[in-house]
Scaffold this motif. Structure first.
Motif, PDB file in Angstrom:
ATOM      1  N   TYR A 100      30.180  -4.523 130.847  1.00  0.00           N
ATOM      2  CA  TYR A 100      28.996  -5.283 130.437  1.00  0.00           C
ATOM      3  C   TYR A 100      29.360  -6.375 129.434  1.00  0.00           C
ATOM      4  CZ  TYR A 100      25.739  -2.386 133.011  1.00  0.00           C
ATOM      5  OH  TYR A 100      25.049  -1.767 134.021  1.00  0.00           O
ATOM      6  N   ASP A 105      26.580  -9.193 129.077  1.00  0.00           N
ATOM      7  CA  ASP A 105      25.420  -8.386 128.685  1.00  0.00           C
ATOM      8  C   ASP A 105      25.781  -7.609 127.420  1.00  0.00           C
ATOM      9  OD1 ASP A 105      23.203  -6.768 128.424  1.00  0.00           O
ATOM     10  OD2 ASP A 105      23.156  -6.143 130.525  1.00  0.00           O
ATOM     11  N   SER A 158      26.157  -3.524 126.454  1.00  0.00           N
ATOM     12  CA  SER A 158      27.488  -3.109 126.033  1.00  0.00           C
ATOM     13  C   SER A 158      27.424  -2.395 124.687  1.00  0.00           C
ATOM     14  CB  SER A 158      28.407  -4.331 125.948  1.00  0.00           C
ATOM     15  OG  SER A 158      29.698  -3.963 125.570  1.00  0.00           O
TER      16      SER A 158
END
Length: 173
Positions: A106, A111, A115
């Motif tokens: 992630y 993102d 994460s």
């Protein structure tokens, strides 16, 4: 002489930190396409009658390689594999490893909030896990950097608009 060396060292550290700020460098390793291909071959070979433990190890290595890849499509494949395997994982250690790799995936895909959530879950399981602590700091640094860049872009836009208005008003007069 000693004072000069200390100043040079401090200036060097400052320049390194400024350079890494603008380059976006982080401490997370990258993985080349040939390593991903090798892991894919391992998984295919392990599927031919190997033990479940060997298959699982090969899939874990492939997942690691995919989320550390420079290719966004590999990272997305790695995330999908890890999301699928996370539900079926009974071992707390394996679950922690999967969540960490998902957090890396992630992070690589941009993102950062997802994460960060996954890293926090890892740290609930293992509070002293240095790898997760390092990723947590990397994520925080990236979020901070993106915020500074966003503020800089917004300030530039405001300056350009204000300059355009001022120029338009100056022409009218």
């Amino acid at each position: 002489m000693i004072l000069e060396r200390k100043m040079e060292a401090k200036i060097g550290k400052l320049l390194d930190s400024v350079g890494s700020f603008f380059s976006g460098a982080d401490e997370i390793p990258w993985c080349d396409a040939d390593i991903v291909a090798g892991c894919e071959r391992e998984v295919a070979e392990a599927g031919k009658g190997s033990s479940e433990e060997l298959k699982s190890d090969c899939i874990m290595r492939l997942s690691w390689a995919l989320v550390h890849s420079r290719r966004p499509e590999d990272v997305q494949r790695g995330i999908a594999m890890l999301e699928t395997s996370l539900d079926g994982t009974a071992s707390p250690l394996q679950k922690r490893e999967n969540m960490y790799l998902l957090a890396v995936g992630y992070y690589r895909s941009g993102d950062y909030s997802r994460s960060r959530q996954l890293v926090e879950r890892c740290l609930e399981i293992a509070p002293e896990w240095r790898q997760a602590r390092s990723l947590e700091k990397t994520i925080a640094d990236r979020i901070k950097k993106d915020g500074v860049i966003g503020i800089g872009i917004a300030a530039t836009v405001v300056g350009v608009v204000a300059g355009g208005i001022a120029a338009a008003l100056a022409r009218k007069n």
